[in-house]
Design an enzyme around this catalytic site. Structure first.
Site, PDB file in Angstrom:
ATOM      1  N   ARG A 203      26.205  13.793  27.105  1.00 54.14           N
ATOM      2  CA  ARG A 203      25.850  15.098  26.541  1.00 54.14           C
ATOM      3  C   ARG A 203      25.998  16.251  27.518  1.00 54.14           C
ATOM      4  NH1 ARG A 203      19.713  14.369  24.820  1.00 54.14           N
ATOM      5  NH2 ARG A 203      19.431  16.587  25.201  1.00 54.14           N
ATOM      6  N   HIS A 204      26.478  15.983  28.741  1.00 51.55           N
ATOM      7  CA  HIS A 204      26.564  17.026  29.753  1.00 51.55           C
ATOM      8  C   HIS A 204      27.992  17.219  30.257  1.00 51.55           C
ATOM      9  CE1 HIS A 204      22.186  16.137  30.106  1.00 51.55           C
ATOM     10  NE2 HIS A 204      22.137  17.439  30.311  1.00 51.55           N
TER      11      HIS A 204
ATOM     12  N   GLU B 275      25.256  20.165  38.227  1.00 47.09           N
ATOM     13  CA  GLU B 275      24.246  19.134  37.993  1.00 47.09           C
ATOM     14  C   GLU B 275      24.925  17.771  38.008  1.00 47.09           C
ATOM     15  OE1 GLU B 275      23.078  20.617  34.220  1.00 47.09           O
ATOM     16  OE2 GLU B 275      21.540  21.950  35.023  1.00 47.09           O
TER      17      GLU B 275
ATOM     18  N   SER C 125      19.303  27.319  23.763  1.00 45.61           N
ATOM     19  CA  SER C 125      18.095  27.746  24.461  1.00 45.61           C
ATOM     20  C   SER C 125      18.051  29.270  24.370  1.00 45.61           C
ATOM     21  CB  SER C 125      18.121  27.294  25.920  1.00 45.61           C
ATOM     22  OG  SER C 125      16.923  27.639  26.575  1.00 45.61           O
TER      23      SER C 125
ATOM     24  N   GLU D  71      19.428  19.159  21.683  1.00 45.57           N
ATOM     25  CA  GLU D  71      19.305  20.606  21.867  1.00 45.57           C
ATOM     26  C   GLU D  71      20.692  21.227  21.916  1.00 45.57           C
ATOM     27  OE1 GLU D  71      19.107  23.506  25.567  1.00 45.57           O
ATOM     28  OE2 GLU D  71      17.697  21.825  25.711  1.00 45.57           O
TER      29      GLU D  71
ATOM     30  N   ARG E 270      27.709  24.465  35.846  1.00 45.13           N
ATOM     31  CA  ARG E 270      26.433  23.873  36.247  1.00 45.13           C
ATOM     32  C   ARG E 270      26.694  22.723  37.216  1.00 45.13           C
ATOM     33  NH1 ARG E 270      22.087  25.756  32.861  1.00 45.13           N
ATOM     34  NH2 ARG E 270      22.912  27.683  31.982  1.00 45.13           N
TER      35      ARG E 270
ATOM     36  N   ARG F  58      28.907  20.911  22.742  1.00 40.89           N
ATOM     37  CA  ARG F  58      27.807  20.076  22.254  1.00 40.89           C
ATOM     38  C   ARG F  58      27.629  20.253  20.748  1.00 40.89           C
ATOM     39  NH1 ARG F  58      22.051  19.720  25.378  1.00 40.89           N
ATOM     40  NH2 ARG F  58      23.433  18.960  27.028  1.00 40.89           N
TER      41      ARG F  58
END
Length: 429
Positions: A215-216, A209, A355, A352, A207, A403
């Site tokens: 958390r990423h 991002e 998903s 979370e 990803r 995570r």
């Protein structure tokens, strides 16, 4: 008996050999001298052991060493036993001091330094405990799904287009053609439902991002599941419920030492994990905690508060949030009444971890959705083609292994739940 003739004993086996001579091999974890008596702590794959001797020429910490000696009970030694050294041998000597003191490392002290020197810091007892838990978690994931008739697949990590659209893709040059690192195996695992009906994959995803949060990660291990011939998303949530229960059962059986070392507890998984719609979740955290929620999803604080509510009221560390709007879900999410979808997230201890949902299986509906999302259908031809050929109703989910590991163990930063993390600023080691 000579050292050569002795079979290697692991440190966690010492209790079986009280009064006997054993051979240990491992790393020199720590050392100290007290009035001519030398104490060394040897670390191997199973744990640590205190060894006591005199006149030993000890090398630098982290050297590979061999100790031969007799096993004695000692209440203050790790595991209740120590080894009285009869012979000591350096197998491979360290040539420089370690840049971090491995026995004294803590995750909340100089975290960047720990990651900069990950080649040695990963040897720490807590660091490897987290990775051992994750390994067992992944093994339980595989084992349980196979008992439910799933087949493991392997999908490309170099792709011509993103599975979810958007700009969070890492571009690469593929022999002069534009290509990307896969952000998800989503489209391929849906195709493979037409082959095996129930499939899963354990593989990295990417990803692009520009997050710099605890958390990423930009590369993480995704545990992906897809199943065919479902009625709706409830079948998918029920599967994940059973899967999580199986994972926690295995962790309880195999990782008691690691959880104890990290001061963590293994959660009970309810027979029926609570569910709440996104709109009701927004209302709950607003009314009960005076926390306003805007946008198309829950913010991190709302996730934390919602989990706090279910922990207090139902004793559950887990909660499914359901019925997400189309704007919050990718183009392949199956629509529901109104402008909602049959998509869900699973929250665990305030964050979370999953998903998922039901996917569109009708070709015409899928093409309409691609148009509504303003995506180029030509870049998705290899995926959409299969829906002309009788795809069954299907759905699935993905779990971020790091995570989930971090939340299970109370690790504050997800980077410490991966051996060699890749985040916004880290490409080494």
């Amino acid at each position: 008996m000579t050292a050569t003739a002795l079979q290697r004993t692991l440190t966690h086996e010492l209790a079986q050999f009280e009064g006997q001579t054993v051979k240990l091999q491992g790393f020199l974890h720590a050392r100290r001298d007290l009035g001519g008596v030398q104490f060394l702590v040897l670390r191997d794959v199973s744990g640590i052991a205190q060894c006591v001797g005199s006149g030993l020429e000890l090398p630098l910490s982290e050297s590979s060493v061999e100790v031969v000696g007799s096993v004695k009970a000692h209440p203050k030694a790790p595991g209740g036993f120590e080894v009285q050294v009869e012979s000591f041998r350096v197998i491979s000597a360290a040539t420089a001091p370690t840049p971090v003191e491995i026995p004294k490392m803590e995750w909340n002290v100089n975290p960047e330094t720990m990651l900069d020197y990950r080649v040695v810091s990963v040897r720490g007892l807590k660091e490897r405990a987290a990775l051992k838990v994750q390994a067992e978690l992944v093994a339980a994931f595989r084992d349980h799904l196979m008992t439910e008739g799933f087949t493991e697949i392997s999908t490309p990590k170099i792709v011509s287009a993103g599975a979810e659209g958007g700009a969070n893709l890492f571009p690469i040059d593929y022999f002069g053609q534009p290509a990307y690192l896969a952000q998800s195996p989503q489209l391929y695992k849906q195709i493979m439902v037409g082959v095996f009906e129930r499939v899963f994959e354990v593989a990295p995803v990417y990803r692009a991002e520009e997050h710099a949060t605890s958390r990423h990660l930009n590369e993480y291990l995704s545990l992906d599941v897809e199943m065919g011939f479902i009625e709706d998303e409830e079948d998918v949530m029920a599967l994940e419920n059973r899967l999580l229960a199986a994972i926690m059962t295995r962790l309880s059986a195999r990782c008691e030492t690691e959880f104890a070392l990290l001061g963590a507890t293994i959660p009970d998984v309810p027979v029926h994990i609570p569910r709440i719609t996104l709109m009701d979740a927004r209302e709950l955290v607003g009314d009960k905690y005076a926390h306003p929620v805007g946008g198309k999803d829950l913010d991190p604080e709302a996730e934390r508060l919602l989990c706090q509510h279910y922990a207090e009221t139902e004793g559950s560390d887990f909660v499914f949030v359901t019925k997400y709007p189309r704007a919050a879900r990718p183009f392949y999410a199956h629509p529901d009444e109104g402008d909602l979808t049959r998509g869900f997230d699973l929250l665990f201890r305030g964050i979370e971890i999953t998903s998922g949902g039901q996917r569109i299986h009708d070709h015409a509906m899928l093409m309409d959705s691609i148009a509504a999302y303003k995506l180029n259908p030509e870049t998705l031809t290899g995926y959409t083609e299969v829906f002309k050929y009788g795809m069954p109703p299907h759905g699935g989910f993905a779990i971020g292994a790091e995570r989930l590991t971090a939340k299970l163990l109370g690790i504050s930063n997800v980077r410490y739940a991966r051996a060699f993390p890749r985040d916004r600023h880290r490409l080494t080691p």
